[in-house]
Design a protein around this motif. Sequence first.
Motif, PDB file in Angstrom:
ATOM      1  N   ALA A 145     -75.194  34.270   3.415  1.00 25.21           N
ATOM      2  CA  ALA A 145     -74.029  35.039   3.881  1.00 25.21           C
ATOM      3  C   ALA A 145     -74.553  35.999   4.829  1.00 25.21           C
ATOM      4  O   ALA A 145     -75.021  37.139   4.316  1.00 25.21           O
ATOM      5  CB  ALA A 145     -73.292  35.499   2.748  1.00 25.21           C
ATOM      6  N   PRO A 146     -74.491  36.141   6.241  1.00 29.66           N
ATOM      7  CA  PRO A 146     -75.086  37.066   7.055  1.00 29.66           C
ATOM      8  C   PRO A 146     -74.235  38.453   6.887  1.00 29.66           C
ATOM      9  O   PRO A 146     -73.105  38.383   6.811  1.00 29.66           O
ATOM     10  CB  PRO A 146     -74.723  36.655   8.213  1.00 29.66           C
ATOM     11  N   THR A 147     -74.880  39.404   6.935  1.00 31.79           N
ATOM     12  CA  THR A 147     -74.200  40.800   6.791  1.00 31.79           C
ATOM     13  C   THR A 147     -73.544  41.004   8.107  1.00 31.79           C
ATOM     14  O   THR A 147     -74.164  40.652   9.063  1.00 31.79           O
ATOM     15  CB  THR A 147     -75.140  41.638   6.091  1.00 31.79           C
ATOM     16  N   ASP A 148     -72.597  42.178   8.148  1.00 31.37           N
ATOM     17  CA  ASP A 148     -72.109  42.789   9.317  1.00 31.37           C
ATOM     18  C   ASP A 148     -73.260  43.266  10.183  1.00 31.37           C
ATOM     19  O   ASP A 148     -73.178  43.233  11.457  1.00 31.37           O
ATOM     20  CB  ASP A 148     -71.172  43.714   9.116  1.00 31.37           C
ATOM     21  N   THR A 149     -74.233  43.926   9.672  1.00 33.77           N
ATOM     22  CA  THR A 149     -75.206  44.273  10.270  1.00 33.77           C
ATOM     23  C   THR A 149     -76.132  43.478  10.998  1.00 33.77           C
ATOM     24  O   THR A 149     -76.345  43.447  12.266  1.00 33.77           O
ATOM     25  CB  THR A 149     -76.243  45.376   9.546  1.00 33.77           C
ATOM     26  N   GLU A 150     -76.539  42.440  10.420  1.00 37.02           N
ATOM     27  CA  GLU A 150     -77.496  41.306  10.960  1.00 37.02           C
ATOM     28  C   GLU A 150     -76.725  40.384  12.148  1.00 37.02           C
ATOM     29  O   GLU A 150     -77.370  40.472  13.325  1.00 37.02           O
ATOM     30  CB  GLU A 150     -78.242  40.433   9.967  1.00 37.02           C
ATOM     31  N   VAL A 151     -75.257  40.537  11.885  1.00 27.04           N
ATOM     32  CA  VAL A 151     -74.638  39.752  12.804  1.00 27.04           C
ATOM     33  C   VAL A 151     -74.739  40.600  14.184  1.00 27.04           C
ATOM     34  O   VAL A 151     -74.741  40.194  15.364  1.00 27.04           O
ATOM     35  CB  VAL A 151     -73.288  39.078  12.284  1.00 27.04           C
ATOM     36  N   ASP A 152     -74.072  41.961  13.905  1.00 26.53           N
ATOM     37  CA  ASP A 152     -73.959  42.865  15.002  1.00 26.53           C
ATOM     38  C   ASP A 152     -75.247  42.904  15.933  1.00 26.53           C
ATOM     39  O   ASP A 152     -75.115  43.062  17.117  1.00 26.53           O
ATOM     40  CB  ASP A 152     -73.525  44.126  14.580  1.00 26.53           C
ATOM     41  N   GLN A 153     -76.221  43.213  15.185  1.00 25.27           N
ATOM     42  CA  GLN A 153     -77.484  43.309  16.003  1.00 25.27           C
ATOM     43  C   GLN A 153     -77.969  42.195  16.826  1.00 25.27           C
ATOM     44  O   GLN A 153     -78.358  42.367  17.883  1.00 25.27           O
ATOM     45  CB  GLN A 153     -78.561  43.761  14.875  1.00 25.27           C
ATOM     46  N   LEU A 154     -77.859  40.966  16.317  1.00 25.84           N
ATOM     47  CA  LEU A 154     -78.072  39.739  16.926  1.00 25.84           C
ATOM     48  C   LEU A 154     -77.433  39.875  18.176  1.00 25.84           C
ATOM     49  O   LEU A 154     -77.628  39.356  19.237  1.00 25.84           O
ATOM     50  CB  LEU A 154     -77.930  38.360  16.099  1.00 25.84           C
ATOM     51  N   LEU A 155     -75.928  39.952  18.158  1.00 33.33           N
ATOM     52  CA  LEU A 155     -74.887  39.592  19.121  1.00 33.33           C
ATOM     53  C   LEU A 155     -75.249  40.619  20.230  1.00 33.33           C
ATOM     54  O   LEU A 155     -75.065  40.420  21.669  1.00 33.33           O
ATOM     55  CB  LEU A 155     -73.487  39.744  18.590  1.00 33.33           C
ATOM     56  N   VAL A 156     -75.903  41.805  19.637  1.00 36.95           N
ATOM     57  CA  VAL A 156     -76.205  42.762  20.678  1.00 36.95           C
ATOM     58  C   VAL A 156     -77.229  42.798  21.711  1.00 36.95           C
ATOM     59  O   VAL A 156     -77.335  42.672  22.922  1.00 36.95           O
ATOM     60  CB  VAL A 156     -76.444  44.217  20.083  1.00 36.95           C
ATOM     61  N   VAL A 157     -78.136  41.854  20.892  1.00 40.22           N
ATOM     62  CA  VAL A 157     -79.467  41.612  21.901  1.00 40.22           C
ATOM     63  C   VAL A 157     -78.922  40.360  22.594  1.00 40.22           C
ATOM     64  O   VAL A 157     -79.334  40.295  23.634  1.00 40.22           O
ATOM     65  CB  VAL A 157     -80.575  41.097  20.718  1.00 40.22           C
ATOM     66  N   ARG A 158     -78.234  39.415  22.052  1.00 42.96           N
ATOM     67  CA  ARG A 158     -77.779  38.300  22.967  1.00 42.96           C
ATOM     68  C   ARG A 158     -76.895  38.837  24.174  1.00 42.96           C
ATOM     69  O   ARG A 158     -77.262  38.318  25.223  1.00 42.96           O
ATOM     70  CB  ARG A 158     -76.822  37.303  22.104  1.00 42.96           C
ATOM     71  N   ALA A 159     -76.143  39.710  23.992  1.00 41.75           N
ATOM     72  CA  ALA A 159     -75.496  40.544  25.282  1.00 41.75           C
ATOM     73  C   ALA A 159     -76.514  40.735  26.428  1.00 41.75           C
ATOM     74  O   ALA A 159     -76.150  40.470  27.475  1.00 41.75           O
ATOM     75  CB  ALA A 159     -74.548  41.328  24.838  1.00 41.75           C
ATOM     76  N   ALA A 160     -77.595  41.506  25.921  1.00 45.28           N
ATOM     77  CA  ALA A 160     -78.564  42.044  26.718  1.00 45.28           C
ATOM     78  C   ALA A 160     -79.304  40.765  27.628  1.00 45.28           C
ATOM     79  O   ALA A 160     -79.319  40.733  28.844  1.00 45.28           O
ATOM     80  CB  ALA A 160     -79.505  42.847  26.012  1.00 45.28           C
ATOM     81  N   LEU A 161     -79.672  39.828  26.707  1.00 45.72           N
ATOM     82  CA  LEU A 161     -80.276  38.622  27.163  1.00 45.72           C
ATOM     83  C   LEU A 161     -79.593  37.837  28.344  1.00 45.72           C
ATOM     84  O   LEU A 161     -80.005  37.534  29.219  1.00 45.72           O
ATOM     85  CB  LEU A 161     -80.770  37.623  26.216  1.00 45.72           C
ATOM     86  N   GLU A 162     -78.320  37.461  27.997  1.00 52.32           N
ATOM     87  CA  GLU A 162     -77.632  36.784  28.594  1.00 52.32           C
ATOM     88  C   GLU A 162     -76.773  37.658  29.744  1.00 52.32           C
ATOM     89  O   GLU A 162     -76.504  36.724  30.846  1.00 52.32           O
ATOM     90  CB  GLU A 162     -76.332  36.212  27.744  1.00 52.32           C
ATOM     91  N   ALA A 163     -76.741  38.564  29.851  1.00 55.01           N
ATOM     92  CA  ALA A 163     -76.338  39.554  31.199  1.00 55.01           C
ATOM     93  C   ALA A 163     -77.449  39.651  32.111  1.00 55.01           C
ATOM     94  O   ALA A 163     -77.147  39.332  33.423  1.00 55.01           O
ATOM     95  CB  ALA A 163     -76.004  40.966  30.788  1.00 55.01           C
ATOM     96  N   GLU A 164     -78.667  39.591  31.974  1.00 59.73           N
ATOM     97  CA  GLU A 164     -79.616  39.121  32.582  1.00 59.73           C
ATOM     98  C   GLU A 164     -79.709  37.756  33.040  1.00 59.73           C
ATOM     99  O   GLU A 164     -80.049  37.651  34.364  1.00 59.73           O
ATOM    100  CB  GLU A 164     -80.862  39.740  31.974  1.00 59.73           C
ATOM    101  N   SER A 165     -79.462  36.841  32.365  1.00 61.04           N
ATOM    102  CA  SER A 165     -79.477  35.284  32.554  1.00 61.04           C
ATOM    103  C   SER A 165     -78.389  35.381  33.560  1.00 61.04           C
ATOM    104  O   SER A 165     -78.541  34.520  34.805  1.00 61.04           O
ATOM    105  CB  SER A 165     -79.212  34.646  31.392  1.00 61.04           C
ATOM    106  N   ALA A 166     -77.195  35.999  33.459  1.00 60.38           N
ATOM    107  CA  ALA A 166     -76.120  35.743  34.537  1.00 60.38           C
ATOM    108  C   ALA A 166     -76.483  36.091  35.775  1.00 60.38           C
ATOM    109  O   ALA A 166     -76.073  35.696  36.821  1.00 60.38           O
ATOM    110  CB  ALA A 166     -74.893  36.215  33.909  1.00 60.38           C
ATOM    111  N   ARG A 167     -77.046  37.580  35.700  1.00 61.12           N
ATOM    112  CA  ARG A 167     -77.486  38.252  36.991  1.00 61.12           C
ATOM    113  C   ARG A 167     -78.321  37.296  37.965  1.00 61.12           C
ATOM    114  O   ARG A 167     -78.302  37.061  39.147  1.00 61.12           O
ATOM    115  CB  ARG A 167     -78.108  39.629  36.546  1.00 61.12           C
ATOM    116  N   LEU A 168     -79.541  36.723  37.134  1.00 63.76           N
ATOM    117  CA  LEU A 168     -80.522  36.043  37.986  1.00 63.76           C
ATOM    118  C   LEU A 168     -80.033  34.618  38.161  1.00 63.76           C
ATOM    119  O   LEU A 168     -80.339  34.074  39.543  1.00 63.76           O
ATOM    120  CB  LEU A 168     -81.528  35.698  36.933  1.00 63.76           C
TER     121      LEU A 168
END
Length: 248
Positions: free
Chosen positions: A85-108
Amino acid sequence: MPSTELPQQLAARRIDRPVPLRERVYQAMQELIISRQLAPGQHLVESELAEMLGVSRQPIREALQLLNSEGWVDLRPGYGAFVHAPTDTEVDQLLVVRAALEAESARLAALGADEEGVAKLRKLCAQGEAAVEADDIDGMVAANADLHRCVTELSGNQVLLDFVSQVDRRVRWYYQPIARHRGSKSWQEHAKLIDAIEKGDADGAAKIMREHTERTRQSYLEQRANDPEPEEVPVQVRSRRRRTAPRG
């Protein structure tokens, strides 16, 4: 000097390596967890899983060990195996990283996508919209994952694609319970993103993707606040009585 080249008949011979059973069981169980057919906190009984998947208990046990090492399953001594059962912290951290990666993906992607790539994005967006109309949760989740992956592929950056692929299954897992809640708004945001990519607006695409992933993150946290998932599931464990020799 002897030739270093293999004879043609040997070079053409390939060793067929079938996927080990434990790996196939692992993949099947992982998909059951991602789709939430096995819910967070659910007790996993080896005999029940073996019967459901049509295998013996040994590959189930091996798959559970693999799933535990990757954080999909928790093994609790004396209690057994449970879906993590994922904690709020681990979900939040992964989705923050995802946002950074995919924003760069969209730019490129906006800098390098061609007509064919944009057309593929539009097709995936249409599939997602159709899934919303049909209230097809699995279809929404699949189309969402495919569209985001396509954007990263269009970035042309293989290292970025490797990193995004590492978090893709977790994102699908987290997205499943909020797919209906995000609904048509998510696909309206996808359509705006595709427009920016088609125009070659790199900064605009990155901004839209960043805002889009942030809304998904907030939706998940709101969903958790309203309907929290169990982090611990109490289990009744029967004590084993020692057998004593009959008194004569």
